[in-house]
Design a protein around this motif. Sequence first.
Motif, short mmCIF file in Angstrom:
data_model
loop_
_atom_site.label_atom_id
_atom_site.label_comp_id
_atom_site.label_asym_id
_atom_site.label_seq_id
_atom_site.Cartn_x
_atom_site.Cartn_y
_atom_site.Cartn_z
N HIS A 98 37.53 39.08 -15.42
CA HIS A 98 36.40 39.32 -16.32
C HIS A 98 36.90 39.49 -17.76
O HIS A 98 36.31 38.96 -18.70
N ASP A 152 33.97 36.14 -6.68
CA ASP A 152 32.78 36.96 -6.36
C ASP A 152 32.40 36.83 -4.89
O ASP A 152 31.90 37.78 -4.29
N HIS A 180 40.26 41.38 -10.03
CA HIS A 180 38.92 40.88 -10.34
C HIS A 180 38.52 41.28 -11.78
O HIS A 180 38.02 40.46 -12.55
N HIS A 182 34.80 31.15 -10.53
CA HIS A 182 34.77 32.60 -10.33
C HIS A 182 33.75 33.01 -9.26
O HIS A 182 34.04 33.83 -8.41
N GLU A 188 29.02 44.52 -11.72
CA GLU A 188 29.89 44.13 -10.59
C GLU A 188 31.03 45.13 -10.39
O GLU A 188 31.37 45.49 -9.26
FE LIG Z 1 33.04 38.75 -10.93
#
Ligand SMILES: [Fe+2]
Length: 131
Positions: free
Chosen positions: A81, A121, A77, A116, A62
């Motif tokens: 993670h 996303d 973002h 998430h 990603e």
């Molecule tokens: Fe993500």
Amino acid sequence: MIQVQWNRKFEVGHERIDFEHKIFLGLIRDVSLAPQQGIQKERILRHLNEVKKYAVFHFTSEENIMFDVTYPDRERHIKEHEILLALLTDKTHQYRSEEIELDDIVSYLFEWFALHTTQIDTKLSHYISDV
Ligand SMILES: [Fe+2]
């Protein structure tokens, strides 16, 4: 026991990301089902390691997509993670030393996944379709 199941609301509309999310959630689901299948703790810990390794792989993939499209919200973002990986590591240690139950890890993972994917996303996926 928490019911870990794929739901259409988790789809973000990006083929590669959705594909990887299904595998990721499938691994979490397997962990959630392990105790009732009589699977030993040592094997469950191995499974949690697999979840973590897949998370690392998926997050990298990603993050590379974000890099390719010069995604403006990339740092925030990536931070999300990193938090998941750190907490998963901590919780796995706690589970190993019997400070928490497996259910605590599963609920945390599933709640994080639901939030998430549907928020962070999805935002990325919308950005990609607009580029
Ligand atoms: Fe993500």
